[in-house]
Design a protein around this motif. Structure first.
Motif, PDB file in Angstrom:
ATOM      1  N   ASN A 186       0.819  -1.207   0.000  1.00 23.52           N
ATOM      2  CA  ASN A 186       0.000   0.000   0.000  1.00 23.52           C
ATOM      3  C   ASN A 186       0.858   1.265   0.000  1.00 23.52           C
ATOM      4  O   ASN A 186       0.956   1.964  -0.983  1.00 23.52           O
ATOM      5  CB  ASN A 186      -0.937  -0.002   1.217  1.00 23.52           C
ATOM      6  N   PHE A 188       0.262   4.066   1.174  1.00 24.31           N
ATOM      7  CA  PHE A 188      -0.507   5.279   0.961  1.00 24.31           C
ATOM      8  C   PHE A 188      -0.707   5.979   2.296  1.00 24.31           C
ATOM      9  O   PHE A 188      -0.836   5.340   3.335  1.00 24.31           O
ATOM     10  CB  PHE A 188      -1.881   4.958   0.350  1.00 24.31           C
ATOM     11  N   GLN A 201       1.721   8.710  -2.133  1.00 29.70           N
ATOM     12  CA  GLN A 201       2.069   7.329  -2.446  1.00 29.70           C
ATOM     13  C   GLN A 201       3.581   7.224  -2.315  1.00 29.70           C
ATOM     14  O   GLN A 201       4.314   7.870  -3.053  1.00 29.70           O
ATOM     15  CB  GLN A 201       1.626   6.934  -3.854  1.00 29.70           C
TER      16      GLN A 201
END
Length: 245
Positions: A186, A188, A201
């Motif tokens: 991920n 994020f 990101q």
């Protein structure tokens, strides 16, 4: 510098006097508009020059700050750092067992507080074991785990100035099915400060909202989007529909 002339002396017929007064007022209006335009241009140029000077002065001050800080740190005879810190760890566990198998779930929270920020780390782990003799399932063992965090305090630095806000991140999510591991990368996170809402990101800011505007590199429209008084739809190709009054 413009010089305004005096009104003409009243002479001649009434119609001639009115025409001369009208011509005088028209010329004065043109002169005033020209003077106002020149004043606005001068003020605008002055504002731009002032902004450029302030930006250059700020950059030079930051450069000197960095240079002086580096010199002090590298040549320091004594270095001290004092920071009070509090930590706490919380854990929870849930277990269920039946004739069809077992399910175990673990939750952990680790809280770290210091003068820079209060950070909360979270982790989730689950293990599902199926009794294949009692139930028909596509797997006998399924495990999953993920980690995340919430940070309140300094979320990043703007040059040498700390920016305070809230950061929320989701890290790796791992799933193991009968020994086969799948990792969802991920990385994020979202940061909310007084000036803008940002989405990241890895270390790249991919989108942010600031000054009543959204800045983003790419956008995917699944159904429709409104642009002012127009509606853009994508169900059957690309179509624009006027919806304004």
């Amino acid at each position: 510098m413009s010089t305004l002339t005096l009104p003409p002396y009243p002479a001649g017929t009434l119609q001639q006097q009115v025409m001369r007064q009208y011509s005088y007022l028209f010329q004065m209006s043109q002169q005033l508009n020209l003077a106002l335009s020149q004043l606005e241009q001068t003020n605008r140029q002055s504002s731009e020059d002032t902004a450029k000077h302030q930006t250059a002065a700020k950059e030079e001050t930051q450069r000197q700050y960095q240079t002086l800080k580096s010199m002090i740190v590298k040549t320091a005879n004594r270095v001290e750092q004092r920071m009070e810190q509090l930590t706490a760890e919380l854990a929870g566990e849930y277990v269920a067992v039946s004739d069809f198998g077992s399910y175990m779930e673990k939750l952990n929270a680790y809280i770290e507080a210091n003068p820079e920020a209060i950070t909360q780390y979270y982790s989730f782990y689950a293990d599902l074991q199926a009794d294949i003799n009692k139930v028909s399932a596509a797997f006998s063992d399924y495990r999953t785990g993920t980690e995340g965090y919430i940070r309140t305090g300094i979320v990043y630095y703007d040059g040498e100035v700390p920016v305070y806000g809230v950061a929320v991140g989701q890290n790796l999510t791992t799933t193991v099915t009968d020994g086969e591991e799948v990792v969802d990368q991920n990385n994020f996170r979202a940061t909310f400060t007084a000036k803008k809402l940002s989405f990241w990101q890895d270390s790249t800011e991919i989108a942010y909202v600031s000054n009543n505007q959204l800045y983003i590199t790419n956008i995917v429209v699944l159904d429709s989007m409104r642009l002012g008084k127009w509606r853009m739809a994508t169900q059957n190709g690309l179509a624009f529909q006027w919806i304004g009054g």
